[in-house]
Design a protein around this motif. Structure first.
Motif, PDB file in Angstrom:
ATOM      1  N   VAL A  45       0.888  -1.502  -0.150  1.00  0.00           N
ATOM      2  CA  VAL A  45       0.367  -0.239  -0.217  1.00  0.00           C
ATOM      3  C   VAL A  45       0.665   1.247   0.207  1.00  0.00           C
ATOM      4  N   PRO A  46       0.815   1.744  -1.198  1.00  0.00           N
ATOM      5  CA  PRO A  46       1.087   3.393  -0.617  1.00  0.00           C
ATOM      6  C   PRO A  46       0.927   4.430   0.346  1.00  0.00           C
ATOM      7  N   PRO A  47       1.304   4.923   0.631  1.00  0.00           N
ATOM      8  CA  PRO A  47       1.586   5.885   1.555  1.00  0.00           C
ATOM      9  C   PRO A  47      -0.235   7.054   0.907  1.00  0.00           C
ATOM     10  N   GLU A  48       0.157   7.247   0.056  1.00  0.00           N
ATOM     11  CA  GLU A  48      -1.190   8.442   0.042  1.00  0.00           C
ATOM     12  C   GLU A  48      -2.793   7.493   0.226  1.00  0.00           C
ATOM     13  N   PHE A  82     -11.427   8.335   4.621  1.00  0.00           N
ATOM     14  CA  PHE A  82     -11.351   9.150   3.292  1.00  0.00           C
ATOM     15  C   PHE A  82     -11.132  10.937   3.548  1.00  0.00           C
ATOM     16  N   ALA A  83     -11.715  11.055   4.821  1.00  0.00           N
ATOM     17  CA  ALA A  83     -11.033  12.158   5.847  1.00  0.00           C
ATOM     18  C   ALA A  83     -10.048  12.500   5.742  1.00  0.00           C
ATOM     19  N   SER A  84      -9.562  11.488   6.229  1.00  0.00           N
ATOM     20  CA  SER A  84      -8.052  11.141   7.765  1.00  0.00           C
ATOM     21  C   SER A  84      -6.996  11.591   5.909  1.00  0.00           C
ATOM     22  N   ASP A  85      -6.857  11.030   4.825  1.00  0.00           N
ATOM     23  CA  ASP A  85      -6.178  11.002   3.629  1.00  0.00           C
ATOM     24  C   ASP A  85      -6.592  12.212   3.061  1.00  0.00           C
ATOM     25  N   ALA A  86      -7.863  12.708   2.853  1.00  0.00           N
ATOM     26  CA  ALA A  86      -7.887  14.564   2.620  1.00  0.00           C
ATOM     27  C   ALA A  86      -7.239  15.167   3.494  1.00  0.00           C
ATOM     28  N   LEU A  87      -7.657  15.524   4.365  1.00  0.00           N
ATOM     29  CA  LEU A  87      -6.763  15.960   5.107  1.00  0.00           C
ATOM     30  C   LEU A  87      -4.957  16.075   4.728  1.00  0.00           C
ATOM     31  N   ILE A  88      -4.586  15.032   4.695  1.00  0.00           N
ATOM     32  CA  ILE A  88      -2.912  15.308   4.747  1.00  0.00           C
ATOM     33  C   ILE A  88      -2.845  15.255   3.352  1.00  0.00           C
ATOM     34  N   ARG A 143      -3.767  17.067   1.191  1.00  0.00           N
ATOM     35  CA  ARG A 143      -4.108  18.495   1.123  1.00  0.00           C
ATOM     36  C   ARG A 143      -2.936  19.224   1.668  1.00  0.00           C
ATOM     37  N   ASN A 144      -2.043  18.734   2.260  1.00  0.00           N
ATOM     38  CA  ASN A 144      -1.502  19.320   3.361  1.00  0.00           C
ATOM     39  C   ASN A 144      -2.519  20.237   4.537  1.00  0.00           C
ATOM     40  N   ILE A 145      -3.336  19.775   5.163  1.00  0.00           N
ATOM     41  CA  ILE A 145      -4.453  20.898   6.146  1.00  0.00           C
ATOM     42  C   ILE A 145      -3.624  20.498   7.132  1.00  0.00           C
ATOM     43  N   LEU A 146      -3.362  18.779   7.462  1.00  0.00           N
ATOM     44  CA  LEU A 146      -2.899  18.629   8.441  1.00  0.00           C
ATOM     45  C   LEU A 146      -1.498  17.623   7.914  1.00  0.00           C
ATOM     46  N   HIS A 205      -0.234  15.061  13.462  1.00  0.00           N
ATOM     47  CA  HIS A 205      -1.991  15.587  13.114  1.00  0.00           C
ATOM     48  C   HIS A 205      -2.330  14.518  13.117  1.00  0.00           C
ATOM     49  N   ALA A 206      -2.703  14.542  11.898  1.00  0.00           N
ATOM     50  CA  ALA A 206      -3.949  13.593  11.627  1.00  0.00           C
ATOM     51  C   ALA A 206      -3.857  12.264  12.312  1.00  0.00           C
ATOM     52  N   ARG A 207      -3.154  11.228  12.742  1.00  0.00           N
ATOM     53  CA  ARG A 207      -3.056  10.394  13.141  1.00  0.00           C
ATOM     54  C   ARG A 207      -4.201  10.798  14.715  1.00  0.00           C
ATOM     55  N   LYS A 208      -3.351  11.564  15.403  1.00  0.00           N
ATOM     56  CA  LYS A 208      -3.817  12.342  16.570  1.00  0.00           C
ATOM     57  C   LYS A 208      -5.753  12.712  16.613  1.00  0.00           C
ATOM     58  N   LEU A 209      -5.776  13.014  16.411  1.00  0.00           N
ATOM     59  CA  LEU A 209      -6.888  13.796  15.848  1.00  0.00           C
ATOM     60  C   LEU A 209      -7.968  12.313  15.567  1.00  0.00           C
ATOM     61  N   PHE A 210      -7.511  11.250  14.315  1.00  0.00           N
ATOM     62  CA  PHE A 210      -8.784  11.028  14.916  1.00  0.00           C
ATOM     63  C   PHE A 210      -8.681   9.666  15.622  1.00  0.00           C
TER      64      PHE A 210
END
Length: 469
Positions: free
Chosen positions: A164-167, A323-329, A331-334, A338-343
């Protein structure tokens, strides 16, 4: 799904090769990496079904009136049900670290095939062992099933780190691990319906045993340890995956840096959070059917359906979360960390609040109790984009070993939690005693979430490709 494009020529230039210009080749939108993920999805679906069938079946196994067929054997004199429910974990915790290490060294494929074959066989013989040896026979069968399934998640993590690629990591890893809640839903519903029917509870174990053996045969034919060993993967997809991950199977495998791993603060953050998650997850998984039956007074069919409902919601929410997590990552929003900790916080703190309110819910308000259980279990889906995939973030090379460490140690709580319920809930119809369980689980959820927020990381650790000195 975002369509990935990979230029072989460009990748080879980056690796220092002088080549002629080649036309751009695209890694397929749906490729071999996705078919491998679907095979892993089916594996986790079956594995969780096998785990949870007994949580519902044990009600039918100990209630003479549960089935419409009077010839179905029952054992109403069993007074060690929580111990029987914990037996799976006696075997489960044993192979974890070894399983992660050996899957990393030799590939996960054949360990998964072998473990599911044996696990399926033990499902098929469980009714006979119950008849011959009573609850002890069920404990032995479940412990062996647990031993076999102890290879699954370290091996799955190893496979994900190679395929699985990171993105795509949040989406595809969540798809695999969310098969657990879906398998839970199917297992609980199927067990409830079949146990109440003329077929009776033994049929459930025969079906899951046959399904496990069938999966093993299919996987033996169609799965692969890595992109480089897949016989029909396109060159474009193989290079896309390996370039995205920053490694190929042609590189020598680094030695496992055990000292660095055991002294890694981010790993300890994952471990502590994993322990808290497993305490809550398995407390609810194994005891919700009993709570529904004894406190809320639902019959076996309604019990299985309502016990499964929270896990159906968990499965559905997991896709929105991923999908929300990948989108935030992407798009460089988080940042990844930080995304891992939020979710992860969403997956633990919201369930903790729901469990607190469940603890103060009277026993004569079943609708409110079910709604709170749905929130407590459903929002727990956030952890699939939190600590649960963080092993791959901090060390793609040793992800299977890291999962073996945290999954092995944390699942000790899969043993302790049902035993604690047996110790505290001496009267299964007393809502006040269940309140203690819910409050305790809420406190553990919040505490471990804070640990991950303070000490977790989304960065690849320096020891990922560095051998032990």
């Amino acid at each position: 799904m975002v369509k990935e494009t990979f230029e072989i020529a460009e990748a080879e230039k980056k690796n220092g090769f002088v080549i002629e210009e080649k036309p751009v080749e695209k890694a397929p939108t749906f490729g071999k990496r996705h078919s491998q993920v679907l095979i892993l999805f089916a594996l986790v679906f079956l594995a969780y079904g096998i785990r949870v069938t007994l949580s519902v079946a044990i009600v039918a196994m100990t209630t003479p009136s549960a089935s419409s067929n009077p010839n179905i054997p029952t054992y109403p004199d069993w007074n060690d049900k929580s111990i029987v429910l914990s037996a799976f974990f006696w075997g489960y915790i044993i192979p974890q670290i070894f399983a992660g290490w050996i899957a990393g060294q030799y590939g996960p494929k054949w360990f998964l095939v072998g473990s599911m074959t044996v696990c399926g066989g033990m499902c098929i013989v469980l009714p006979a062992m119950a008849a011959l040896l009573g609850s002890l026979g069920v404990m032995v069968s479940r412990a062996i099933q647990g031993l076999c399934q102890g290879f699954i998640f370290p091996s799955v993590h190893c496979a994900l780190s190679r395929w699985v690629p990171p993105e795509e990591r949040s989406r595809l890893a969540t798809l695999v691990y969310a098969a657990g809640p879906l398998g839970t839903v199917a297992g609980m519903l199927l067990t409830g319906v079949i146990s109440a029917s003329n077929l009776g509870w033994p049929t459930v174990f025969y079906l899951y045993g046959a399904g496990s053996i069938a999966w093993a045969a299919f996987s033996a034919l169609f799965s692969a340890n890595s992109p480089s060993s897949h016989p029909s993967i396109s060159e474009a997809e193989r290079y896309f995956i390996e370039n995205s991950l920053g490694h190929t199977e042609d590189k020598p495998k680094p030695k496992t840096p055990w000292t660095a791993i055991w002294t890694s603060v981010p790993l300890w953050a994952i471990l502590i959070t994993h322990c808290g998650q497993n305490w809550g997850f398995w407390t609810l998984m194994t005891e919700i059917p009993t709570y529904m039956s004894k406190v809320m007074n639902f019959d076996i069919k309604a019990n299985s359906a309502l016990s499964a409902l929270p896990y159906l919601v968990l499965w559905i929410l997991s896709f929105f979360m991923s999908f929300a997590s990948d989108a935030l990552i992407n798009r460089n929003i988080l940042t990844l960390g930080h995304a891992r900790k939020l979710f992860n916080s969403i997956g633990l703190v919201i369930p903790a609040l729901a469990l607190f309110f469940l603890g103060i819910t009277p026993g004569d308000e079943p609708i409110r109790a079910v709604a709170l259980l749905v929130v407590a279990v459903g929002f727990n889906s956030g952890v699939y984009c939190g600590f649960n995939v963080n092993h791959v973030d901090i060390s793609p090379t040793h992800a299977g070993t890291l999962m073996g460490i945290t999954n092995g140690i944390s699942n000790i709580f899969g043993i302790v939690a049902p035993l604690m319920v047996q110790f505290i809930v001496t009267n299964e119809t007393d809502a006040t005693q269940w309140k203690i369980i819910f409050f305790l689980t809420a406190i553990i959820y919040v505490a471990t979430s804070l640990v991950f927020n303070f000490f977790g990381s989304g960065e690849v650790q320096k020891w990922n490709d560095k051998p032990e000195d």
